[in-house]
Design a protein around this motif. Structure first.
Motif, PDB file in Angstrom:
ATOM      1  N   UNK A   1       0.710  -1.297  -0.108  1.00 28.67           N
ATOM      2  CA  UNK A   1       0.302   0.231  -0.124  1.00 28.67           C
ATOM      3  C   UNK A   1       0.751   1.087  -0.810  1.00 28.67           C
ATOM      4  N   UNK A   2       1.689   1.393   0.891  1.00 25.03           N
ATOM      5  CA  UNK A   2       2.946   2.239   0.058  1.00 25.03           C
ATOM      6  C   UNK A   2       3.739   2.415  -0.587  1.00 25.03           C
ATOM      7  N   UNK A   3       3.767   1.639  -1.184  1.00 23.13           N
ATOM      8  CA  UNK A   3       4.611   1.909  -2.958  1.00 23.13           C
ATOM      9  C   UNK A   3       3.671   2.365  -3.280  1.00 23.13           C
ATOM     10  N   UNK A   4       2.268   1.773  -3.655  1.00 21.21           N
ATOM     11  CA  UNK A   4       1.555   2.057  -4.477  1.00 21.21           C
ATOM     12  C   UNK A   4       0.916   3.107  -3.783  1.00 21.21           C
ATOM     13  N   UNK A   5       0.695   3.982  -2.945  1.00 24.67           N
ATOM     14  CA  UNK A   5       0.041   5.088  -2.172  1.00 24.67           C
ATOM     15  C   UNK A   5       0.793   6.473  -3.444  1.00 24.67           C
ATOM     16  N   UNK A   6      -0.322   7.418  -4.226  1.00 24.87           N
ATOM     17  CA  UNK A   6       0.465   8.465  -4.797  1.00 24.87           C
ATOM     18  C   UNK A   6      -0.757   9.164  -4.695  1.00 24.87           C
ATOM     19  N   UNK A   7       0.186  10.616  -4.175  1.00 23.01           N
ATOM     20  CA  UNK A   7      -0.925  11.542  -4.383  1.00 23.01           C
ATOM     21  C   UNK A   7      -1.479  11.635  -5.282  1.00 23.01           C
ATOM     22  N   UNK A   8      -2.593  12.320  -4.681  1.00 23.24           N
ATOM     23  CA  UNK A   8      -4.024  13.194  -6.332  1.00 23.24           C
ATOM     24  C   UNK A   8      -3.439  13.993  -6.570  1.00 23.24           C
ATOM     25  N   UNK A   9      -3.894  15.065  -7.486  1.00 21.50           N
ATOM     26  CA  UNK A   9      -3.644  16.021  -8.618  1.00 21.50           C
ATOM     27  C   UNK A   9      -4.029  16.671  -7.346  1.00 21.50           C
TER      28      UNK A   9
ATOM     29  N   UNK B   1      -3.972  17.774  -0.735  1.00 15.58           N
ATOM     30  CA  UNK B   1      -3.357  18.511   0.251  1.00 15.58           C
ATOM     31  C   UNK B   1      -1.682  17.760   0.515  1.00 15.58           C
ATOM     32  N   UNK B   2      -0.744  17.747   0.436  1.00 14.49           N
ATOM     33  CA  UNK B   2       1.061  17.828   0.772  1.00 14.49           C
ATOM     34  C   UNK B   2       0.869  17.101   2.265  1.00 14.49           C
ATOM     35  N   UNK B   3      -0.088  17.651   2.930  1.00 15.73           N
ATOM     36  CA  UNK B   3       0.397  17.149   4.238  1.00 15.73           C
ATOM     37  C   UNK B   3      -0.753  16.267   4.081  1.00 15.73           C
ATOM     38  N   UNK B   4      -1.664  16.557   3.953  1.00 19.52           N
ATOM     39  CA  UNK B   4      -2.832  15.043   3.857  1.00 19.52           C
ATOM     40  C   UNK B   4      -1.758  13.389   3.557  1.00 19.52           C
ATOM     41  N   UNK B   5      -1.145  14.110   2.601  1.00 18.24           N
ATOM     42  CA  UNK B   5      -0.304  13.059   2.004  1.00 18.24           C
ATOM     43  C   UNK B   5       0.538  12.301   2.586  1.00 18.24           C
ATOM     44  N   UNK B   6       1.109  13.167   3.185  1.00 15.33           N
ATOM     45  CA  UNK B   6       2.569  12.383   4.263  1.00 15.33           C
ATOM     46  C   UNK B   6       2.069  12.227   5.316  1.00 15.33           C
TER      47      UNK B   6
ATOM     48  N   UNK C   1       0.906   7.142   8.335  1.00 18.22           N
ATOM     49  CA  UNK C   1       0.395   5.959   8.645  1.00 18.22           C
ATOM     50  C   UNK C   1       0.914   4.595   7.934  1.00 18.22           C
ATOM     51  N   UNK C   2       1.557   4.245   7.161  1.00 14.39           N
ATOM     52  CA  UNK C   2       1.616   3.000   6.310  1.00 14.39           C
ATOM     53  C   UNK C   2       2.717   2.723   6.824  1.00 14.39           C
ATOM     54  N   UNK C   3       3.762   4.314   7.454  1.00 15.28           N
ATOM     55  CA  UNK C   3       5.376   3.401   8.146  1.00 15.28           C
ATOM     56  C   UNK C   3       5.491   3.140   9.228  1.00 15.28           C
ATOM     57  N   UNK C   4       3.860   3.853   9.744  1.00 16.52           N
ATOM     58  CA  UNK C   4       3.796   2.787  11.465  1.00 16.52           C
ATOM     59  C   UNK C   4       2.827   1.733  11.203  1.00 16.52           C
TER      60      UNK C   4
END
Length: 153
Positions: free
Chosen positions: A129-137, A140-145, A150-153
């Motif tokens: 899920x982490x690798x496949x996660x792409x930021x939607x055009x 918000x960058x903050x929401x994406x981060x 959350x995936x890392x944790x």
């Protein structure tokens, strides 16, 4: 600084007591097995008792065996009893009931069978899920981060 209660009690160091507190933070419940086991190894390595998790206790030795071998077995039995109590204290009540008659080596073997594959699968899925996660055009960058964190944790 070491302290002693009396002449028959072994010396206990403050650093050993402090590092054992790591295990009090979270009881093993299944999904956290790998993290719990890693912390357990750290504590037991410092105390030079991690061998208890890797080696079963030898059967009763014959009377003609050297005193050093008997002493080594007795130390293993004593260390195993201590580690067994630590393991039971860091388990959920359900797991305590399951393992109350097992020694440390047997407990770890059974816990690995029960939880290690499950934990690896969960980590594999989170990594995918982490690798496949792409930021939607336009998002918000903050929401994406936060999502990536959350995936890392």
């Amino acid at each position: 600084m070491p302290f002693k209660n009396n002449t028959t009690t072994p010396t206990v160091t403050t650093s050993s007591l402090t590092i054992r507190s790591i295990l009090e933070k979270e009881k093993v419940s299944g999904p956290n097995f790998l993290d719990w086991f890693r912390q357990l190894r750290i504590v037991l390595k410092l105390e030079k008792k991690d061998y208890v998790l890797d080696e079963p206790i030898l059967e009763e030795l014959p009377t003609n065996v050297a005193k050093a071998s008997k002493d080594a077995r007795e130390k293993h039995v004593n260390d195993s009893t201590e580690i067994t109590c630590i393991l039971l204290a860091t388990m959920t009540p359900e797991l305590q009931k399951t393992f109350k008659f097992h020694e440390a080596f047997e407990m770890i073997e059974q816990l690995r069978v029960m939880f290690q594959v499950q934990a690896k699968q969960e980590r594999f899925e989170a990594l995918n899920a982490f690798i496949g996660c792409k930021m939607a055009e336009g998002s918000s960058v903050s929401a994406h981060v936060l999502k990536m964190k959350a995936y890392v944790e």
